[in-house]
Scaffold this motif. Structure first.
Motif, PDB file in Angstrom:
ATOM      1  N   LEU A   1       1.178  -1.236  -0.114  1.00 34.78           N
ATOM      2  CA  LEU A   1      -0.163  -0.178   0.662  1.00 34.78           C
ATOM      3  C   LEU A   1       1.069   1.497  -0.110  1.00 34.78           C
ATOM      4  CD1 LEU A   1      -2.888  -1.197   2.575  1.00 34.78           C
ATOM      5  CD2 LEU A   1      -3.166  -1.237   0.191  1.00 34.78           C
ATOM      6  N   ASP A   2      -0.028   2.174  -0.392  1.00 38.22           N
ATOM      7  CA  ASP A   2       0.700   3.755  -0.230  1.00 38.22           C
ATOM      8  C   ASP A   2       1.416   3.539   1.693  1.00 38.22           C
ATOM      9  OD1 ASP A   2       0.920   5.679  -2.740  1.00 38.22           O
ATOM     10  OD2 ASP A   2      -0.997   4.757  -2.829  1.00 38.22           O
ATOM     11  N   ARG A   3       2.049   4.503   1.503  1.00 37.86           N
ATOM     12  CA  ARG A   3       3.386   4.180   3.027  1.00 37.86           C
ATOM     13  C   ARG A   3       3.511   3.328   3.595  1.00 37.86           C
ATOM     14  NH1 ARG A   3       4.816   8.691   3.419  1.00 37.86           N
ATOM     15  NH2 ARG A   3       4.984   9.202   4.949  1.00 37.86           N
TER      16      ARG A   3
ATOM     17  N   ASP B   1      -1.781  14.348  -1.990  1.00 40.04           N
ATOM     18  CA  ASP B   1      -2.901  14.588  -2.243  1.00 40.04           C
ATOM     19  C   ASP B   1      -3.302  14.055  -3.213  1.00 40.04           C
ATOM     20  OD1 ASP B   1      -2.934  18.145  -1.951  1.00 40.04           O
ATOM     21  OD2 ASP B   1      -1.703  16.410  -3.600  1.00 40.04           O
ATOM     22  N   GLU B   2      -2.651  12.649  -3.680  1.00 34.61           N
ATOM     23  CA  GLU B   2      -3.114  11.693  -5.159  1.00 34.61           C
ATOM     24  C   GLU B   2      -4.290  11.365  -4.925  1.00 34.61           C
ATOM     25  OE1 GLU B   2       0.519  10.481  -6.611  1.00 34.61           O
ATOM     26  OE2 GLU B   2       1.083  12.215  -7.937  1.00 34.61           O
ATOM     27  N   ARG B   3      -4.486  11.068  -6.129  1.00 30.95           N
ATOM     28  CA  ARG B   3      -5.724  10.147  -6.357  1.00 30.95           C
ATOM     29  C   ARG B   3      -4.948   8.314  -5.660  1.00 30.95           C
ATOM     30  NH1 ARG B   3      -9.084  10.568 -11.313  1.00 30.95           N
ATOM     31  NH2 ARG B   3      -8.228  12.513 -11.799  1.00 30.95           N
ATOM     32  N   TYR B   4      -6.108   7.931  -4.696  1.00 31.16           N
ATOM     33  CA  TYR B   4      -6.121   7.262  -4.739  1.00 31.16           C
ATOM     34  C   TYR B   4      -5.166   7.104  -3.316  1.00 31.16           C
ATOM     35  CZ  TYR B   4      -5.844   5.073  -9.530  1.00 31.16           C
ATOM     36  OH  TYR B   4      -6.346   4.696 -10.581  1.00 31.16           O
ATOM     37  N   GLU B   5      -4.850   7.955  -2.563  1.00 34.46           N
ATOM     38  CA  GLU B   5      -4.523   7.974  -1.293  1.00 34.46           C
ATOM     39  C   GLU B   5      -5.233   8.678  -0.502  1.00 34.46           C
ATOM     40  OE1 GLU B   5       0.115   9.387  -2.302  1.00 34.46           O
ATOM     41  OE2 GLU B   5      -1.345  10.842  -1.793  1.00 34.46           O
ATOM     42  N   ARG B   6      -6.502   7.644   0.314  1.00 36.60           N
ATOM     43  CA  ARG B   6      -7.412   7.813   1.052  1.00 36.60           C
ATOM     44  C   ARG B   6      -8.001   6.021   1.226  1.00 36.60           C
ATOM     45  NH1 ARG B   6     -11.871   7.475  -2.325  1.00 36.60           N
ATOM     46  NH2 ARG B   6     -10.490   7.042  -4.233  1.00 36.60           N
TER      47      ARG B   6
HETATM   48 MG    MG Z   1       2.277   7.679  -3.768  1.00 33.73          MG
END
Ligand code: MG
Ligand code: FDM
Length: 212
Positions: A17-19, A150-155
């Motif tokens: 995942l992101d992060r 604040d990119e798309r998908y970062e929720r």
């Molecule tokens: Mg990213």
């Protein structure tokens, strides 16, 4: 018998995942392998440098809107445009560490509701990784780490769906790394897995293709 064939490099993919810490760990792994004298490069997808990559980057930063299928195919095209260089690097002995690959492509697009088999289809024929290391972290825990951009998908709600699709895609060959552990711990585990794989490739393990 004498062989003049150079040992090939390994194709090592980090997913998560992101992060989850992929980019940090990729950088550490790069210097580790180079330090041991293994010729190694760090690649990432999307590769935002190419013209396709610039379209992807504009989409991710919400500067453009694209149909879900269209952006899926652009992500795939972005891998295809690097495929021949990837094969050449591996065959001439360079190990490639790749930050995201086809599994990101399928997991993120499927999480938007696209059919998983449709998502896999354009990936067929790309080079299969020798190792997939999955940096495992809960979406909630990942979100706590300095927050998302604040990119798309970062929720977090969306990342939960992505995590479910990663689980569907992963098989027994994946190395699941607990990414909530201390950074040094994660680093050591990755090093062990990767050294084993680099050795297997040196000893003649053949390259194979997705989707298998
Ligand atoms: Mg990213
Ligand atoms: N992503 C990445 C996809 O949706 N499909 C893909 O094929 C790839 C490689 O792009 F949210 C998503 C995953 C992530 C976003 O990736 C940007 P980076 O690693 O944050 O640059």
């Amino acid at each position: 018998t004498e062989s003049s064939v150079k040992p090939r490099g390994a194709l090592i993919v980090l997913e998560g995942l992101d992060r989850s810490g992929k980019s940090t760990q990729c950088a550490k792994l790069l210097s580790f392998l180079n330090g041991l004298g293994h010729p190694t490069e760090l690649w990432r997808f999307p590769d935002r440098e190419t013209s396709v990559g610039q379209m992807i980057s504009a989409y991710l930063s919400n500067k453009s809107q694209l149909d879900d299928h269209t952006i899926h195919l652009l992500f795939s095209a972005n891998r295809w445009e690097k495929r021949s260089l990837m094969e050449e690097k591996l065959k001439t002995g360079t190990t490639l560490i790749v930050d995201r690959y086809s599994y990101s492509g399928v997991a993120f697009s499927s999480a938007k509701g696209l059919d998983i088999d449709w998502c896999k289809a354009p990936e067929i024929g790309l080079l299969a990784p020798d190792s997939v290391l999955y940096l495992d972290i809960s979406p909630e825990r990942a979100a706590e780490r300095g927050g998302y951009g604040d990119e798309r998908y970062e929720r977090v709600e969306f990342q939960k769906k992505v995590a479910d699709f990663y689980q569907t895609l992963g098989d027994s060959s994946w190395k699941i790394i607990n990414a909530s552990d201390a950074m040094e711990e994660v680093e050591k585990k990755i090093q062990q897995v990767v050294l084993d794989q680099v050795k297997e490739c040196t000893e003649g393990k053949p390259l194979s293709l997705l989707w298998s």
